[in-house]
Scaffold this motif. Structure first.
Motif, PDB file in Angstrom:
ATOM      1  N   SER A  88       0.498  -1.564  -0.324  1.00 22.79           N
ATOM      2  CA  SER A  88       0.306   0.608  -0.189  1.00 22.79           C
ATOM      3  C   SER A  88       0.822   1.021  -0.652  1.00 22.79           C
ATOM      4  O   SER A  88       0.892   2.362  -0.981  1.00 22.79           O
ATOM      5  N   ARG A  89       2.230   1.422   1.139  1.00 19.97           N
ATOM      6  CA  ARG A  89       2.302   2.198   0.836  1.00 19.97           C
ATOM      7  C   ARG A  89       3.636   2.388   0.091  1.00 19.97           C
ATOM      8  O   ARG A  89       4.112   3.468  -0.786  1.00 19.97           O
ATOM      9  N   SER A  90       3.804   1.574  -1.020  1.00 18.21           N
ATOM     10  CA  SER A  90       4.435   1.727  -2.614  1.00 18.21           C
ATOM     11  C   SER A  90       3.746   2.249  -3.341  1.00 18.21           C
ATOM     12  O   SER A  90       4.103   3.353  -4.267  1.00 18.21           O
ATOM     13  N   LEU A  91       2.238   1.821  -3.602  1.00 19.26           N
ATOM     14  CA  LEU A  91       1.522   2.231  -4.430  1.00 19.26           C
ATOM     15  C   LEU A  91       1.089   3.155  -4.094  1.00 19.26           C
ATOM     16  O   LEU A  91       0.668   4.870  -4.725  1.00 19.26           O
ATOM     17  N   LEU A  92       1.363   4.187  -2.700  1.00 20.89           N
ATOM     18  CA  LEU A  92       0.458   5.082  -3.024  1.00 20.89           C
ATOM     19  C   LEU A  92       1.511   5.947  -3.192  1.00 20.89           C
ATOM     20  O   LEU A  92       1.468   7.521  -3.059  1.00 20.89           O
ATOM     21  N   SER A  93       3.567   5.446  -2.996  1.00 20.24           N
ATOM     22  CA  SER A  93       4.296   6.070  -3.282  1.00 20.24           C
ATOM     23  C   SER A  93       4.383   7.125  -4.544  1.00 20.24           C
ATOM     24  O   SER A  93       4.761   8.009  -5.008  1.00 20.24           O
TER      25      SER A  93
END
Length: 491
Positions: A88-93
């Motif tokens: 999720s953090r990777s996608l948001l970044s």
């Protein structure tokens, strides 16, 4: 002012003009033109920049929604609609987002966040963009952005049926807008400089340089208007600058001609001044002789003596008035009432003896009177009759009538008409027909006399076999007070 003083003054003016051209380069027309052109180009660039920066912000936010849509596709692919916190953090970044909410057309929604969402500073809707609103929000982002959290709401560019809500930090947007503005500023300065330079060179060649040449010529010509080498030749250009230069060249030529005529008039006045004293002494001696003749008891002498006395008096006045004309002085008028018919008959007798081949006819009422200087009117009409006789007229007819307080005198002859080249300048001094043998002062003196009496002299018609002049005079010209004196010869 003496000629020496005038020359000194002109030289001083020329020196001051040269000094102003050397030291005023920063305020000259060329410099002002260059600076103003650059300013105007920059103003035009501002009007181009504002929509451009608004469009840059709009595209940036639309790309954020597009990337957010791609990020939410991972949620749909997951079996339970959930992904790991790391993913999720990777996608948001990747989507440059802090949180994403994905709403489907059926009402279902997916949310993706890396933790507690931060406080929203401003809501941005991309659904129905307004041109002025986009510009205003872009300016606000440039001024106040950099540390705000935006809630971007709008349809997905990839699927308009999908609504997205994305929380982003505007730091990247603010930084990108500043970099874009810097590039636009540099490009605008380059465009402004080259545009101003091209416009400057073009206008300098078309306008500034001809105006400077015209100004320099004006200064040189004012130093010495009689120098033909300083005159500006016609350019042949068909635009306004060319027309101004051609008209100025024509003005210089006319002024030079006028100055030369004035020099001849001044020389004539100086010559008349030198001979005037001796001539009046001669006429004074003739007056003494005529006075003695007037006292003679001989009937023949008594008959011719008045005419001789009047002729000598007119000669004295003629000498004085010619000197006044050379000095450009107004002749003194001694107005009286007199019969026009008697004056014309006297003229006919005088010129009939002088020109035996010409018949002078009076065709006017015997009781027509005007209040004017008889000697000056005599002289004006005498010049017209003499010109007609010298031109070869066989019959000269003088008629007159009175109406509405005006006396109209018509002088018509059957001689050859006036040439076309002297009709427009007929009443100017030293204008005479070829071979006439006159000085060219007759018509000019007649025009000055009639004008001084408040009248008008005009050429009515001229042809190959006739010429017609008309003089219009106020019957009461020169009357002072309310009392009307009686005609000459009447009580």
């Amino acid at each position: 002012m003496s000629g020496r003083d005038a020359s000194a003054g002109s030289g001083s003016d020329s020196s001051r003009y040269s000094a102003r051209r050397r030291f005023a380069w920063g305020t000259g027309l060329s410099t002002k033109l260059l600076v103003l052109t650059a300013i105007f180009v920059m103003l035009a660039e501002i009007f181009i920049y504002l929509p451009s920066i608004a469009r840059y912000r709009q595209v940036f936010l639309e790309n954020v929604l597009s990337d957010a849509h791609l990020a939410t596709l991972a949620l749909e692919a997951a079996p339970d609609g959930m992904v790991s916190r790391k993913l999720s953090r990777s996608l948001l970044s990747h989507a440059r987002a802090l949180a994403i909410v994905h709403r489907h057309a059926d009402g279902s929604r997916h949310a993706m966040t890396a933790g507690m969402p931060p406080k929203v500073s401003k809501r941005v809707s991309l659904g129905n963009p307004d041109f002025l609103r986009l510009i205003w929000e872009a300016i606000d982002t440039l001024i106040n952005g950099g540390d705000q959290v935006l809630r971007v709401v709008g349809p997905s560019p990839r699927d308009p049926a999908t609504a997205l809500e994305v929380l982003i930090s505007d730091a990247a947007l603010h930084r990108g807008m500043l970099q874009y503005s810097q590039r636009i500023l540099i490009l605008s300065l380059i465009i402004s400089f080259f545009t101003a330079l091209l416009v400057f060179l073009t206008l300098h060649w078309l306008i500034v340089r001809p105006v400077q040449r015209l100004t320099d010529n004006m200064v040189r010509f004012s130093d010495d208007p009689t120098d033909e080498t300083s005159m500006l030749p016609p350019t042949g250009r068909l635009d306004e600058i060319g027309l101004a230069q051609d008209e100025y060249a024509h003005l210089q030529q006319n002024l030079l001609t006028t100055l030369r005529q004035n020099e001849r008039l001044a020389a004539l006045g100086a010559a008349i001044t030198r001979i005037n004293h001796d001539l009046r002494n001669m006429l004074a001696a003739a007056q003494l002789v005529s006075d003695r003749l007037a006292g003679s008891e001989d009937p023949g002498v008594q008959r011719i003596a008045p005419t001789l006395v009047r002729s000598i008096d007119r000669a004295v006045r003629l000498c004085t008035q010619t000197l006044d004309f050379a000095r450009d002085a107004k002749a003194t008028r001694k107005a009286e009432y007199f019969f026009l018919n008697e004056l014309v008959l006297e003229l006919a007798s005088l010129h009939g003896a002088e020109h035996p081949g010409t018949s002078f006819v009076s065709d006017m009422p015997g009781d027509l009177t005007i209040f004017a200087d008889r000697g000056q009117i005599f002289r004006a009409l005498s010049n017209l009759l003499r010109n007609a006789a010298q031109a070869g007229a066989q019959t000269v007819t003088v008629g007159a009538e009175a109406a509405a307080g005006l006396a109209t005198i018509d002088i018509a002859d059957d001689g050859p008409g006036l040439p076309d080249d002297i009709r427009q300048s007929l009443f100017k001094p030293f204008i005479t027909r070829p071979g006439a043998g006159g000085t060219g002062l007759g018509m000019a003196i007649a025009h000055e006399i009639i004008s001084a009496h408040g009248g008008v002299i005009e050429l009515v018609a001229t042809g190959t076999t006739d010429t017609h002049f008309r003089i219009t005079l106020p019957q009461g010209a020169g009357t002072a007070g309310g009392e009307r004196p009686g005609p000459a010869g009447r009580p």
